[in-house]
Design a protein around this motif. Structure first.
Motif, PDB file in Angstrom:
ATOM      1  N   MET A  20       7.690  -3.653  -1.211  1.00 49.59           N
ATOM      2  CA  MET A  20       6.795  -3.680  -2.370  1.00 49.59           C
ATOM      3  C   MET A  20       5.468  -4.350  -2.028  1.00 49.59           C
ATOM      4  O   MET A  20       4.410  -3.907  -2.452  1.00 49.59           O
ATOM      5  N   CYS A  23       3.447  -1.845  -0.052  1.00 44.73           N
ATOM      6  CA  CYS A  23       2.951  -0.760  -0.916  1.00 44.73           C
ATOM      7  C   CYS A  23       1.778  -1.206  -1.773  1.00 44.73           C
ATOM      8  O   CYS A  23       0.784  -0.493  -1.892  1.00 44.73           O
ATOM      9  N   TYR A  24       1.882  -2.397  -2.373  1.00 40.47           N
ATOM     10  CA  TYR A  24       0.826  -2.854  -3.273  1.00 40.47           C
ATOM     11  C   TYR A  24      -0.322  -3.546  -2.542  1.00 40.47           C
ATOM     12  O   TYR A  24      -1.419  -3.644  -3.086  1.00 40.47           O
TER      13      TYR A  24
END
Length: 75
Positions: A20, A23-24
């Motif tokens: 995560m 991805c961010y």
């Protein structure tokens, strides 16, 4: 739950959290959260990270890791 099951849950959660974060964070840092990867990207011939930017990334990655370890110890 036995020790093996809890270890599996721990590493699965860690892998998901890292996924995560990549991805961010890829818009800001290219998804790079390891000083070794920054060093590699500074030394390769194509699509290089400028040395000044790479050193800044590495500095803040080490600071973040140090801060995280202090939070883990004293929390």
């Amino acid at each position: 739950m036995d020790a093996t099951g809890s270890t599996l849950v721990y590493y699965t959660n860690f892998a998901f959290a890292l996924f995560m974060a990549i991805c961010y964070g890829r818009q800001f840092s290219g998804g790079v959260y390891n000083p070794a990867i920054v060093l590699f990207r500074m030394l390769r011939r194509t699509d290089r990270v400028p040395i000044k930017v790479g050193l800044i990334y590495t500095f803040f990655q080490i600071c973040g890791g140090t801060f995280g370890s202090f939070v883990g110890i004293y929390n």
